[in-house]
Design a protein around this motif. Structure first.
Motif, PDB file in Angstrom:
ATOM      1  N   PRO A 152      32.256  28.695  34.585  1.00 45.11           N
ATOM      2  CA  PRO A 152      32.564  30.108  34.843  1.00 45.11           C
ATOM      3  C   PRO A 152      31.484  31.058  34.341  1.00 45.11           C
ATOM      4  CG  PRO A 152      34.456  28.959  33.911  1.00 45.11           C
ATOM      5  CD  PRO A 152      33.295  28.047  33.772  1.00 45.11           C
ATOM      6  N   THR A 206      37.733  36.970  40.638  1.00 46.13           N
ATOM      7  CA  THR A 206      37.560  35.823  41.537  1.00 46.13           C
ATOM      8  C   THR A 206      37.022  34.614  40.789  1.00 46.13           C
ATOM      9  OG1 THR A 206      37.125  37.335  43.376  1.00 46.13           O
ATOM     10  CG2 THR A 206      36.495  35.035  43.678  1.00 46.13           C
ATOM     11  N   ILE A 207      36.053  34.844  39.908  1.00 45.62           N
ATOM     12  CA  ILE A 207      35.495  33.743  39.112  1.00 45.62           C
ATOM     13  C   ILE A 207      36.578  33.093  38.262  1.00 45.62           C
ATOM     14  CG2 ILE A 207      33.911  33.160  37.220  1.00 45.62           C
ATOM     15  CD1 ILE A 207      32.081  35.413  38.315  1.00 45.62           C
ATOM     16  N   LEU A 209      39.679  33.051  38.784  1.00 42.71           N
ATOM     17  CA  LEU A 209      40.673  32.398  39.645  1.00 42.71           C
ATOM     18  C   LEU A 209      40.169  31.053  40.170  1.00 42.71           C
ATOM     19  CD1 LEU A 209      43.411  32.587  41.160  1.00 42.71           C
ATOM     20  CD2 LEU A 209      42.170  33.721  43.024  1.00 42.71           C
ATOM     21  N   ILE A 210      38.908  31.027  40.601  1.00 42.82           N
ATOM     22  CA  ILE A 210      38.368  29.803  41.220  1.00 42.82           C
ATOM     23  C   ILE A 210      37.786  28.843  40.187  1.00 42.82           C
ATOM     24  CG2 ILE A 210      36.662  28.947  42.881  1.00 42.82           C
ATOM     25  CD1 ILE A 210      36.875  31.560  44.361  1.00 42.82           C
ATOM     26  N   PHE A 211      37.197  29.391  39.129  1.00 43.00           N
ATOM     27  CA  PHE A 211      36.557  28.557  38.104  1.00 43.00           C
ATOM     28  C   PHE A 211      37.205  28.819  36.732  1.00 43.00           C
ATOM     29  CE2 PHE A 211      33.322  29.608  41.297  1.00 43.00           C
ATOM     30  CZ  PHE A 211      33.003  28.335  41.751  1.00 43.00           C
ATOM     31  N   PRO A 212      38.428  28.386  36.526  1.00 45.09           N
ATOM     32  CA  PRO A 212      39.075  28.630  35.223  1.00 45.09           C
ATOM     33  C   PRO A 212      38.422  27.835  34.111  1.00 45.09           C
ATOM     34  CG  PRO A 212      40.391  27.144  36.551  1.00 45.09           C
ATOM     35  CD  PRO A 212      39.275  27.614  37.431  1.00 45.09           C
TER      36      PRO A 212
END
Length: 213
Positions: A152, A206-207, A209-212
């Motif tokens: 992230p 968005t980051i 959400l997609i890259f926790p």
């Protein structure tokens, strides 16, 4: 190519109408080489330039040279050593320590926000490429210190480094249109600041959400 205010007239004379298809195919091949990384990016660009000359897509080299806006070229070239100077002066090492000490206890999310904003701020004054190169290892170091995934933070650096809308020298694209369009410095600030805020908020959420972590 960095073009001056005579860009339209120069382009019409520099590229033959009969060779526009060849020029388009050469550009497509260059982009393909860059995307798939079959050769070094510098080699891909030089091959494309050579193909333009050999196929006759560029007929007049003197016109091509005259179309370069050398002041913008020097400005872009000067951005990279500025970033290196900041690194050599210890500014980047101090920054990663400050972010870790100030936001580390609050959690990795706040560290991501801090490094995103720091990257975005520096990208306004030096090359976005140089900014990404400087901040990427810092993101990894912060992730290691926090014992979280570096993905992230690295993605945040990659995106934030490209959000250079507020200054005419934040990116080569801004520099190229600065003189041609007759813009003033604060024209970029007026349009770029709201765009920076909107894109930063969307990108951070968005980051996460997609890259926790």
């Amino acid at each position: 190519m960095l073009a001056n205010e005579r860009v339209t007239d120069v382009a019409n004379r520099a590229v033959s109408e009969r060779h526009q298809l060849a020029a388009g195919l050469i550009m497509l091949m260059m982009v393909t080489l860059l995307v798939f990384e079959w050769v070094d990016p510098t080699v891909a660009v030089w091959l494309a330039a050579l193909a333009m000359v050999l196929t006759g897509a560029v007929r007049h080299m003197d016109v091509a040279y005259d179309s370069i806006q050398w002041s913008s070229l020097l400005l872009i070239a000067a951005m990279i050593p500025v970033g290196q100077a900041l690194d050599n002066a210890g500014v980047m090492a101090w920054l990663v320590t400050w972010i870790s000490d100030s936001f580390g206890q609050a959690g990795p999310v706040w560290v991501l926000v801090a490094i995103f904003l720091a990257t975005m701020a520096l990208s306004q004054i030096i090359s976005n490429t140089a900014t990404a190169v400087l901040f990427a290892p810092l993101a990894v170091s912060l992730a290691t210190a926090l014992q979280v995934s570096p993905v992230p933070l690295v993605v945040a650096v990659a995106i934030a480094a490209s959000l250079a809308f507020m200054t005419p020298f934040g990116s080569p694209t801004n520099a190229m249109v600065y003189g041609i369009g007759g813009y003033r410095f604060f024209d970029f600030v007026k349009v770029g600041l709201p765009l920076q805020v909107v894109t930063a908020v969307i990108a951070i959420f968005t980051i996460l959400l997609i890259f926790p972590f």
